[in-house]
Design an enzyme around this catalytic site. Structure first.
Site, PDB file in Angstrom:
ATOM      1  N   HIS A 147     -48.139 -49.331  42.768  1.00 60.37           N
ATOM      2  CA  HIS A 147     -48.500 -50.640  41.405  1.00 60.37           C
ATOM      3  C   HIS A 147     -47.060 -51.347  41.553  1.00 60.37           C
ATOM      4  CE1 HIS A 147     -49.875 -52.997  39.206  1.00 60.37           C
ATOM      5  NE2 HIS A 147     -49.132 -52.657  38.284  1.00 60.37           N
ATOM      6  N   ASN A 201     -47.364 -59.522  38.746  1.00 57.14           N
ATOM      7  CA  ASN A 201     -48.736 -58.386  38.670  1.00 57.14           C
ATOM      8  C   ASN A 201     -49.611 -58.609  38.992  1.00 57.14           C
ATOM      9  OD1 ASN A 201     -49.855 -55.898  37.549  1.00 57.14           O
ATOM     10  ND2 ASN A 201     -48.433 -55.320  36.152  1.00 57.14           N
ATOM     11  N   CYS A 215     -53.909 -51.679  35.665  1.00 60.24           N
ATOM     12  CA  CYS A 215     -53.087 -51.815  36.735  1.00 60.24           C
ATOM     13  C   CYS A 215     -53.095 -50.459  37.372  1.00 60.24           C
ATOM     14  CB  CYS A 215     -51.617 -51.620  36.258  1.00 60.24           C
ATOM     15  SG  CYS A 215     -51.471 -53.739  35.712  1.00 60.24           S
TER      16      CYS A 215
HETATM   17  N1  COA Z   1     -36.093 -64.884  30.712  1.00 56.25           N
HETATM   18  C1  COA Z   1     -34.617 -64.858  30.226  1.00 56.25           C
HETATM   19  N2  COA Z   1     -34.815 -63.410  29.358  1.00 56.25           N
HETATM   20  C2  COA Z   1     -35.972 -63.354  28.893  1.00 56.25           C
HETATM   21  C3  COA Z   1     -36.637 -63.235  29.611  1.00 56.25           C
HETATM   22  C4  COA Z   1     -37.144 -64.481  30.492  1.00 56.25           C
HETATM   23  N3  COA Z   1     -38.443 -64.054  31.200  1.00 56.25           N
HETATM   24  N4  COA Z   1     -37.192 -62.042  28.836  1.00 56.25           N
HETATM   25  C5  COA Z   1     -36.837 -61.371  28.175  1.00 56.25           C
HETATM   26  N5  COA Z   1     -35.676 -62.186  28.418  1.00 56.25           N
HETATM   27  C6  COA Z   1     -34.492 -61.611  27.375  1.00 56.25           C
HETATM   28  C7  COA Z   1     -35.349 -60.847  26.508  1.00 56.25           C
HETATM   29  O1  COA Z   1     -34.864 -61.895  24.980  1.00 56.25           O
HETATM   30  C8  COA Z   1     -33.576 -60.022  26.163  1.00 56.25           C
HETATM   31  O2  COA Z   1     -32.588 -60.431  25.277  1.00 56.25           O
HETATM   32  P1  COA Z   1     -31.650 -59.873  24.697  1.00 56.25           P
HETATM   33  O3  COA Z   1     -30.880 -58.889  25.440  1.00 56.25           O
HETATM   34  O4  COA Z   1     -30.708 -60.802  23.997  1.00 56.25           O
HETATM   35  O5  COA Z   1     -32.021 -59.107  23.258  1.00 56.25           O
HETATM   36  C9  COA Z   1     -33.003 -59.713  27.661  1.00 56.25           C
HETATM   37  O6  COA Z   1     -33.692 -60.608  28.330  1.00 56.25           O
HETATM   38  C10 COA Z   1     -34.219 -58.201  27.815  1.00 56.25           C
HETATM   39  O7  COA Z   1     -35.031 -57.690  27.395  1.00 56.25           O
HETATM   40  P2  COA Z   1     -35.522 -56.471  28.222  1.00 56.25           P
HETATM   41  O8  COA Z   1     -37.013 -56.878  27.474  1.00 56.25           O
HETATM   42  O9  COA Z   1     -34.711 -55.404  27.563  1.00 56.25           O
HETATM   43  O10 COA Z   1     -35.335 -55.960  29.603  1.00 56.25           O
HETATM   44  P3  COA Z   1     -35.963 -55.701  29.931  1.00 56.25           P
HETATM   45  O11 COA Z   1     -34.556 -54.934  31.837  1.00 56.25           O
HETATM   46  O12 COA Z   1     -36.775 -54.540  30.094  1.00 56.25           O
HETATM   47  O13 COA Z   1     -36.898 -56.399  31.477  1.00 56.25           O
HETATM   48  C11 COA Z   1     -39.499 -56.396  32.016  1.00 56.25           C
HETATM   49  C12 COA Z   1     -38.535 -56.487  31.187  1.00 56.25           C
HETATM   50  C13 COA Z   1     -41.027 -56.741  31.312  1.00 56.25           C
HETATM   51  C14 COA Z   1     -39.288 -56.981  33.212  1.00 56.25           C
HETATM   52  C15 COA Z   1     -39.276 -54.374  31.882  1.00 56.25           C
HETATM   53  O14 COA Z   1     -39.278 -53.915  30.625  1.00 56.25           O
HETATM   54  C16 COA Z   1     -40.015 -54.204  32.566  1.00 56.25           C
HETATM   55  O15 COA Z   1     -41.118 -54.031  33.733  1.00 56.25           O
HETATM   56  N6  COA Z   1     -41.529 -53.774  32.065  1.00 56.25           N
HETATM   57  C17 COA Z   1     -43.007 -52.425  32.299  1.00 56.25           C
HETATM   58  C18 COA Z   1     -43.977 -53.562  32.513  1.00 56.25           C
HETATM   59  C19 COA Z   1     -45.318 -53.260  33.219  1.00 56.25           C
HETATM   60  O16 COA Z   1     -45.220 -52.527  33.815  1.00 56.25           O
HETATM   61  N7  COA Z   1     -46.361 -53.894  32.468  1.00 56.25           N
HETATM   62  C20 COA Z   1     -47.232 -53.858  32.874  1.00 56.25           C
HETATM   63  C21 COA Z   1     -47.690 -52.168  33.155  1.00 56.25           C
HETATM   64  S1  COA Z   1     -48.607 -52.218  34.749  1.00 56.25           S
END
Ligand code: COA
Length: 339
Positions: A257, A287, A110
């Site tokens: 980004h 993304n 990214c």
């Molecule tokens: N739909 C529904 N529920 C989902 C899900 C989806 N697509 N993906 C995860 N969940 C659930 C999880 O299982 C978790 O459930 P639980 O609380 O029962 O365990 C809950 O949602 C929260 O998951 P979590 O991963 O803690 O959510 P989050 O708020 O951290 O959001 C991301 C997840 C990936 C959106 C976030 O962490 C993020 O954007 N991270 C950075 C990613 C990134 O930048 N990637 C590329 C780098 S350039």
């Protein structure tokens, strides 16, 4: 001497996949995806369409935007190349009828667009190149497990391209100082384990275990990545601004980004950039890795929100971990909408 932006173009594959479409096959919902990421839809390559195809389409538009200059170097930033070998850039150059120019790929996930701008600026400064076509292109959804709800909603495909020519520091479009960094100790937070020299064979073989199916796909540990993204992008953007001698109040647009709308807004808040100067288009494209920043610039410019003379700070963060930032004053460019 400086590398000066003189053309911009983008391309999105026609297939649009909405959050509702994804919810039909994945245990997720439009509400979860929208609230947690800001994404409402993404574009995806159809079967048979590759990163190279996207790169050629975006490259052609950038060349048109620049008035078809003679290009001597083509660089493609991609983490989803058409194949492991050879690089896609030579083929892209040939398909664009650019002749036997220098051409190579660059991999920085990214942050590929900012690393690529720095590379192109270095080629121009060293006089290895006069005019560079630099393209960020990704068909990354082909490397994401469609059954993994933690990654499948996040990524989209597309390409964005710029033309850079030799010019003078201080003129509109001149790339400012760069800040680049990495932390390879956290490589496991975002990785595709198989396909390289470490996990090399699908079927195993002498001395090698068979590679599990899931290892061919992206693995992401979202929570810590989120924190690293906010911290590194803020730090890096501040460093680039400081090197340029710009105050945050000088900035007309923060172009970060697009990994997650919440990350972009959190960085803007840390930087003290107001919301109306924070650029966001992740709702439409997801993304798109190295294509993210040029597609965002293309949207802003095509909509007339980004005007000649505007001062912008670009900042990116991604797998590696890696990050980078730079600044520039927007030049007068003719830009076509990608939508
Ligand atoms: N739909 C529904 N529920 C989902 C899900 C989806 N697509 N993906 C995860 N969940 C659930 C999880 O299982 C978790 O459930 P639980 O609380 O029962 O365990 C809950 O949602 C929260 O998951 P979590 O991963 O803690 O959510 P989050 O708020 O951290 O959001 C991301 C997840 C990936 C959106 C976030 O962490 C993020 O954007 N991270 C950075 C990613 C990134 O930048 N990637 C590329 C780098 S350039």
């Amino acid at each position: 001497m400086a590398a000066v932006l003189t053309g911009l173009g983008g391309y999105l594959p026609p297939k649009v996949v909405s959050n509702e479409d994804l919810s039909a096959t994945l245990d997720t919902s439009d509400e979860w995806i929208t609230v947690r990421t800001g994404i409402r839809q993404r574009h995806m390559v159809a079967d048979g369409m590759s990163t190279g195809d996207l790169a050629v389409a975006a490259g052609a538009r950038a060349l048109k935007s620049a008035g078809h200059p003679a290009v001597d170097t083509v660089v493609v930033a991609t983490t989803s190349p058409d194949r492991l070998c050879p690089a896609v850039a030579p083929e892209v150059a040939a398909r664009l009828d650019l002749g036997t120019v220098a051409a190579f790929d660059l991999t920085s996930a990214c942050s590929g667009f900012v690393y690529g701008l720095a590379t192109a600026a270095g080629l121009i400064a060293s006089e290895a190149a006069d005019t560079v076509l630099f393209i960020g292109a990704e068909a990354f959804t082909t490397l994401v497990n469609p059954a993994d709800r933690t990654t499948a909603p996040i990524f989209g495909d597309g390409a964005g391209a710029v033309v850079l020519r030799r010019g003078e520091q201080g003129e509109p479009g001149a790339l400012g100082p760069f800040d680049l960094g990495s932390d390879g100790a956290r490589a496991d937070l975002l990785a595709i384990p198989a396909g390289g020299s470490r996990q090399r064979s699908a079927n195993g073989g002498p001395g090698h275990d068979a590679v599990p199916h899931e290892d061919w796909y992206l693995r992401m540990v979202g929570r810590p990545l989120y924190q690293h993204a906010v911290e590194r992008m803020t730090q890096s953007a501040n460093t680039a601004l400081k090197k340029a001698g710009w105050a945050v109040t000088d900035v007309d647009w923060f172009v970060g980004h697009q990994a997650n709308a919440r990350i972009v807004h959190a960085v803007a808040e840390e930087l003290a950039v107001p919301e109306e100067r924070t650029a966001v288009n992740i709702d439409r494209v997801g993304n798109t890795l190295s294509a993210s920043i040029p597609l965002l610039l293309n949207d802003l410019a095509a909509e007339g929100a980004l005007m000649p003379g505007h001062r912008i700070v670009l900042s990116a963060f991604g797998a590696g971990l890696s990050w980078g930032s730079t600044v520039l004053t927007w030049p007068d460019l003719s830009v076509e909408s990608v939508h």
